[in-house]
Design a protein around this motif. Structure first.
Motif, PDB file in Angstrom:
ATOM      1  N   GLY A 560       0.810  -1.212   0.000  1.00  0.00           N
ATOM      2  CA  GLY A 560       0.000   0.000   0.000  1.00  0.00           C
ATOM      3  C   GLY A 560       0.841   1.258   0.000  1.00  0.00           C
ATOM      4  O   GLY A 560       0.529   2.231  -0.704  1.00  0.00           O
ATOM      5  N   MET A 561       1.915   1.266   0.786  1.00  0.00           N
ATOM      6  CA  MET A 561       2.786   2.443   0.824  1.00  0.00           C
ATOM      7  C   MET A 561       3.450   2.686  -0.529  1.00  0.00           C
ATOM      8  O   MET A 561       3.582   3.836  -0.976  1.00  0.00           O
ATOM      9  N   ILE A 562       3.869   1.606  -1.192  1.00  0.00           N
ATOM     10  CA  ILE A 562       4.496   1.756  -2.507  1.00  0.00           C
ATOM     11  C   ILE A 562       3.492   2.296  -3.518  1.00  0.00           C
ATOM     12  O   ILE A 562       3.804   3.200  -4.313  1.00  0.00           O
ATOM     13  N   ALA A 563       2.272   1.742  -3.512  1.00  0.00           N
ATOM     14  CA  ALA A 563       1.246   2.214  -4.445  1.00  0.00           C
ATOM     15  C   ALA A 563       0.906   3.682  -4.190  1.00  0.00           C
ATOM     16  O   ALA A 563       0.744   4.471  -5.131  1.00  0.00           O
ATOM     17  N   TRP A 564       0.779   4.056  -2.931  1.00  0.00           N
ATOM     18  CA  TRP A 564       0.468   5.442  -2.581  1.00  0.00           C
ATOM     19  C   TRP A 564       1.575   6.386  -3.042  1.00  0.00           C
ATOM     20  O   TRP A 564       1.303   7.475  -3.567  1.00  0.00           O
ATOM     21  N   ALA A 565       2.820   5.964  -2.873  1.00  0.00           N
ATOM     22  CA  ALA A 565       3.948   6.841  -3.176  1.00  0.00           C
ATOM     23  C   ALA A 565       4.215   6.957  -4.665  1.00  0.00           C
ATOM     24  O   ALA A 565       4.438   8.065  -5.180  1.00  0.00           O
TER      25      ALA A 565
END
Length: 720
Positions: A560-565
């Motif tokens: 999720g953090m990678i997708a958000w960033a």
């Protein structure tokens, strides 16, 4: 008991290490020269077969595109310019590493002319492996520019983009490693209070990275190992080597601070933390081996490189580190520049983490619920992830190859990346009807039937049931959803015979589909390897299942953090500027998450080992959890911080691929070490109670009848 690591054996081990490092240093240039590119597209797919067949028929998609424009002149169609381009075209056609050449100077094809008529294209299909095509592009582009000077020649295409990416990655990673090494050293000095103790993990990590490159160079003789994979694995291997070394070093110093003689302290460290290193290396290797089964060359290359550095890191931690500790003796604790400022002696239990653990275990349900809420919020963007395949947009927008590719998209009616290659069989009439059906598809603006090597001289189209090549020009990008739907629509059309549909759009679609189909099997294999390894390590059934569940939650939060960033673009500016494509590189995302999952298990193994050790010495389950966190909290956070520094330095790169890997692994390491291992794991283990250690073959002691802890015997106690 006779001690294995005697001074004589230690000297022999370090001499062997020095010889290995010297050999690796000498072999380094040859090893780097043997590295390939690692294909971006899945192998064995329909688009892959279409590309291979089109190459046999000499109608394949171009690997190198040269856009020729007169600097301020009347355009590339003046007689003198066309004559010079014809000469260049002839030279390219006669080159043994060139398959086919199409040139605006030999044709009035509107696909080879810009809309304003000021730029013309020379497209080149190369032969050989991906590495050979990259090397050919590096040779041909300077020759073309020299032959056409002072005309402006802008190069693009997959072979040239790969070449420029590799060059940029080498520069970026060298800068990142030079930045990370002193920062990691400073962190370790602040944490462990000794220049000797801080230098040891850094030197071991540098040794592992140095020796890994020649090993991968040898493997490159048998499989495609990309330059990017080696460089990315070097950064990860540096952090992993620091972690493994710290696991053993911290336990060694803890035992010695308790009064255990150094020789016995080393034996205890190797029996406990050394066993954790072995288990961690086995789990990480199994995880990456499962990922390597996915038939995408770049992902396989990344996995092989990751396995190599993991095994070398474990080998160095279990041989070079104990040998160095034996010879250093008391000097391992010398040179603490902050001795007067420290509140506690090196090797003492962390009072901060003991306080945190007591707070969590006092209210385990609330702590677990809070951690799950945070992980759920972080994981939410992962549900909107769109996978893709990287291209030149991963380079800075100022890069010439990125600008050239963008210019093609804007100024030409049929950019090569938007052409679909269709290889079919049938009579001339059947192929004509099929071409008409293709032309009626949405987003298709032109369809051509090309002469191939199987066509008789003088014939435009086949008259018998033989191979025909059609080129379909579309107006949608290869990584768009409309492009994927167009490929699916073309494949669903009735064809005159056996038909293969390729081109970059089809390759993107097939690669993403292959990833989605292969990942469940890879995940199942990883889970099985994890459960077996942790069951053997803990001799419990419940603890491995809990570890798998918690690691999966941590993995979802990392995704999720990678997708958000990167897909959402929220890190654009914070991590430097990069081009938003609306997708995430599927191979790099899978590799990054595989490493993040492996690191989660790495920390889980170390923490579980210490908690199990405390439990076996007679503590209650809750006290075992508290003491396990107290003894490992400082180590895990410092190890995670060291790994995060070594990988976060990659975010200074100008290539988006490196930013994604660096930011993804760094954030996952910190999240897992602090929130997951510091809060969620102790909360869940407290709720489970003695059931953590249940095994059908072992009758565990009841929590209330455990014998009192014997701290004097701790230094001689093995895990499990």
């Amino acid at each position: 008991m006779t001690m294995f690591w005697t001074p004589r054996r230690s000297v022999s081990a370090l001499v062997a290490t020095a010889v290995a490092a010297l050999i690796a240093l000498v072999a380094l240039p040859a090893a780097l020269g043997a590295l390939g590119t690692g294909g971006l597209f899945a192998t064995g797919t329909e688009s892959d077969r279409a590309q291979s067949r089109a190459e046999q028929l000499q109608t394949a998609s171009p690997d190198l595109i040269l856009a020729v424009a007169d600097r301020g002149g009347p355009g590339p169609w003046q007689k003198q310019v066309r004559t010079r381009v014809r000469t260049l075209t002839s030279r390219l056609s006669s080159d043994p590493e060139v398959g086919t050449v199409r040139s605006f100077a030999l044709s009035d094809d509107p696909w080879l002319r810009s809309r304003d008529g000021r730029t013309g294209l020379v497209t080149v299909s190369l032969i050989g492996s991906a590495k050979e095509r990259r090397d050919s592009a590096e040779r041909l582009v300077p020759q073309a520019r020299a032959a056409l000077a002072p005309l402006r020649v802008e190069a693009s295409g997959t072979a040239w983009a790969t070449s420029r990416s590799d060059q940029r990655i080498k520069i970026d990673l060298l800068r990142a490693e030079l930045l990370a090494a002193p920062l990691v050293l400073l962190l370790l000095v602040l944490t462990y209070g000794s220049l000797s103790a801080a230098m040891l993990p850094v030197l071991v990590a540098a040794l592992v990275v140095l020796c890994a490159v020649p090993v991968l160079g040898i493997l490159a003789q048998y499989t495609d190992i990309s330059t990017f994979a080696v460089n990315a694995a070097a950064a990860i291997g540096f952090g992993l080597s620091v972690d493994f070394t710290l696991f053993i070093l911290a336990r060694y110093r803890e035992e010695n601070a308790r009064g255990t003689p150094r020789t016995q302290a080393l034996e205890v460290a190797l029996r406990t933390s050394g066993r954790s290193v072995l288990c961690s290396a086995a789990v990480i290797t199994s995880c990456l081996a499962a990922v390597s089964a996915v038939p995408v060359p770049l992902l396989r290359s990344l996995s092989v490189a990751g396995i190599t550095v993991t095994l070398l890191a474990a080998l160095a931690a279990l041989t070079t580190v104990p040998a160095a500790l034996t010879l250093l003796g008391d000097r391992i604790d010398s040179g603490d520049p902050l001795r007067r400022l420290r509140r506690s002696a090196i090797g003492e239990v962390s009072t901060f983490w003991r306080t945190v653990a007591r707070g969590v275990t006092n209210r385990p349900l609330a702590a677990a619920a809070g951690a799950l809420v945070v992980l759920g919020v972080l994981a939410w963007p992962a549900f909107e992830t769109r996978l893709g395949v990287p291209d030149e947009r991963g380079l800075p927008q100022s890069a010439p190859v990125a600008q050239a590719a963008a210019d093609l998209r804007q100024r030409f009616t049929a950019p090569p990346e938007r052409l679909h290659i269709v290889v079919t069989q049938g009579s001339a009439a059947a192929v004509s009807r099929y071409a008409a059906a293709l032309a009626r598809q949405p987003h298709v603006h032109d369809v051509r039937v090309l002469p191939s090597s199987s066509t008789r001289p003088g014939e435009r189209m086949p008259t018998e049931d033989q191979d025909s090549v059609l080129v379909v020009a579309a107006d949608v990008a290869p990584d768009s959803q409309e492009g994927a739907r167009l490929v699916q629509a073309m494949r669903s059309l009735p064809a005159p015979g056996a038909t293969l549909i390729g081109g970059q759009t089809a390759q993107n679609l097939d690669t993403v589909t292959t990833l989605r189909r292969s990942l469940p099997w890879a995940a199942a294999a990883t889970a099985m390897a994890l459960l077996v390894s942790l069951t053997l390590f803990t001799r419990s059934v419940i603890a491995p299942l809990k570890a798998l569940a918690v690691a999966t939650l941590s993995l979802a939060a990392s995704a999720g953090m990678i997708a958000w960033a990167f897909q959402g673009g929220h890190a654009n500016g914070l991590l430097g500027h990069f081009t938003l494509t609306g997708t995430l590189d599927g191979c790099l995302l899978v590799f990054t998450l595989a490493v993040a999952f492996a690191l989660a298990i790495d920390y889980e193994v170390f923490l579980l080992g210490r908690i199990k050790e405390e439990f076996d010495q007679g503590r209650t389950n809750r006290d075992s959890v508290v003491e396990g966190i107290a003894h490992t909290g400082r180590l895990m956070t410092s190890a995670a911080a060291a790994l995060a520094l070594s990988t976060a330095a990659m975010t200074t790169a100008e290539v988006t691929m490196l930013k994604l890997v660096g930011a993804g692994i760094a954030s996952a390491a910190i999240l897992d070490a602090v929130l997951v291992r510091g809060v969620l794991v102790p909360a869940v283990m407290t709720l489970l109670g003695p059931a953590n250690w249940w095994s059908p073959r072992v009758s565990l002691r009841r929590e209330g009848t455990n014998r009192p802890p014997d701290r004097r015997a701790e230094s001689a106690t093995e895990i499990g």
